[in-house]
Design a protein around this motif. Structure first.
Motif, short mmCIF file in Angstrom:
data_model
loop_
_atom_site.label_atom_id
_atom_site.label_comp_id
_atom_site.label_asym_id
_atom_site.label_seq_id
_atom_site.Cartn_x
_atom_site.Cartn_y
_atom_site.Cartn_z
N ILE A 134 0.85 -1.19 0.00
CA ILE A 134 0.00 0.00 0.00
C ILE A 134 0.89 1.24 0.00
O ILE A 134 1.69 1.44 0.92
N LEU A 135 0.76 2.05 -1.03
CA LEU A 135 1.58 3.24 -1.15
C LEU A 135 1.40 4.14 0.06
O LEU A 135 0.28 4.47 0.45
N GLN A 136 2.52 4.54 0.69
CA GLN A 136 2.50 5.35 1.91
C GLN A 136 3.30 6.63 1.69
O GLN A 136 4.27 6.89 2.38
N GLN A 137 2.91 7.42 0.74
CA GLN A 137 3.65 8.65 0.43
C GLN A 137 2.99 9.81 1.17
O GLN A 137 1.94 10.29 0.77
N GLU A 138 3.62 10.23 2.26
CA GLU A 138 3.05 11.30 3.07
C GLU A 138 3.40 12.68 2.52
O GLU A 138 2.66 13.62 2.71
N ASP A 139 4.53 12.80 1.88
CA ASP A 139 4.99 14.09 1.37
C ASP A 139 5.50 13.86 -0.05
O ASP A 139 6.29 12.95 -0.29
N ILE A 140 5.07 14.68 -0.98
CA ILE A 140 5.42 14.52 -2.38
C ILE A 140 6.94 14.56 -2.60
O ILE A 140 7.45 13.99 -3.55
N LEU A 141 7.66 15.20 -1.68
CA LEU A 141 9.11 15.31 -1.82
C LEU A 141 9.86 14.11 -1.25
O LEU A 141 11.06 13.99 -1.44
N GLN A 142 9.18 13.24 -0.54
CA GLN A 142 9.81 12.05 0.02
C GLN A 142 9.71 10.90 -0.96
O GLN A 142 8.77 10.83 -1.76
N GLY A 180 3.42 0.28 2.53
CA GLY A 180 2.98 -0.41 3.73
C GLY A 180 2.64 -1.85 3.37
O GLY A 180 2.03 -2.11 2.34
N ALA A 181 3.05 -2.77 4.25
CA ALA A 181 2.76 -4.19 4.04
C ALA A 181 1.53 -4.57 4.84
O ALA A 181 1.34 -4.13 5.97
N SER A 182 0.68 -5.41 4.23
CA SER A 182 -0.41 -6.01 4.96
C SER A 182 -0.69 -7.38 4.37
O SER A 182 -0.25 -7.70 3.26
N GLY A 183 -1.41 -8.19 5.13
CA GLY A 183 -1.73 -9.53 4.68
C GLY A 183 -3.21 -9.83 4.87
O GLY A 183 -3.85 -9.26 5.75
N GLY A 235 -3.51 -5.12 9.78
CA GLY A 235 -3.36 -3.70 9.46
C GLY A 235 -2.01 -3.53 8.78
O GLY A 235 -1.43 -4.50 8.29
N ILE A 236 -1.51 -2.33 8.77
CA ILE A 236 -0.17 -2.09 8.22
C ILE A 236 0.84 -2.72 9.17
O ILE A 236 0.87 -2.41 10.36
N LEU A 237 1.66 -3.60 8.64
CA LEU A 237 2.64 -4.33 9.44
C LEU A 237 3.94 -3.56 9.59
O LEU A 237 4.55 -3.55 10.65
N ALA A 238 4.38 -2.94 8.51
CA ALA A 238 5.63 -2.18 8.47
C ALA A 238 5.68 -1.49 7.11
O ALA A 238 4.89 -1.80 6.22
N CYS A 239 6.63 -0.58 6.94
CA CYS A 239 6.82 0.09 5.65
C CYS A 239 8.13 -0.35 5.03
O CYS A 239 9.12 -0.59 5.72
N PHE A 240 8.12 -0.46 3.70
CA PHE A 240 9.27 -0.94 2.95
C PHE A 240 9.53 -0.03 1.76
O PHE A 240 8.66 0.71 1.32
N ASP A 241 10.74 -0.14 1.21
CA ASP A 241 11.13 0.68 0.07
C ASP A 241 10.56 0.18 -1.25
O ASP A 241 10.45 0.95 -2.20
N THR A 242 10.21 -1.10 -1.33
CA THR A 242 9.71 -1.64 -2.59
C THR A 242 8.38 -2.37 -2.38
O THR A 242 8.09 -2.87 -1.29
N GLU A 243 7.61 -2.45 -3.46
CA GLU A 243 6.35 -3.19 -3.42
C GLU A 243 6.60 -4.67 -3.13
O GLU A 243 5.85 -5.29 -2.36
N ASP A 244 7.64 -5.24 -3.73
CA ASP A 244 7.93 -6.66 -3.53
C ASP A 244 8.21 -6.98 -2.07
O ASP A 244 7.74 -7.98 -1.55
N GLU A 245 9.01 -6.14 -1.41
CA GLU A 245 9.31 -6.37 0.01
C GLU A 245 8.04 -6.32 0.84
O GLU A 245 7.84 -7.15 1.74
N ALA A 246 7.19 -5.36 0.56
CA ALA A 246 5.94 -5.22 1.30
C ALA A 246 5.03 -6.43 1.07
O ALA A 246 4.45 -6.98 2.02
#
Length: 72
Positions: A16-24, A29-32, A45-56
């Motif tokens: 789940i895309l977790q982009q809070e600020d357009i400059l970041q 976010g990972a969920s199952g 719910g959201i388990l953790a945040c990751f840099d890539t979709e695959d990791e999430a």
């Protein structure tokens, strides 16, 4: 979203895309989700945040398999 069959259940890993600020940089976010015969069994719910979709997605799948192992 990625799905697998595990001990008769269908498990889903979500990114789940977790982009809070357009400059970041984008984070995901990972969920199952766990279903059985097309019916919802459990969802995280959201388990953790990751840099890539695959990791999430992998983290969501790992959570789902662990949930089944601990409740089976």
């Amino acid at each position: 979203m990625e799905s697998q069959t595990y001990h008769g259940y269908t498990v889903w890993g979500h990114a789940i895309l977790q982009q809070e600020d357009i400059l970041q940089p984008e984070r995901y976010g990972a969920s199952g989700t766990i279903t059985l015969a097309g019916k919802l069994v459990e969802a995280s719910g959201i388990l953790a945040c990751f840099d890539t979709e695959d990791e999430a997605q992998r983290a969501g799948l790992e959570w789902a398999r662990a949930w089944i192992d601990s409740h089976g």
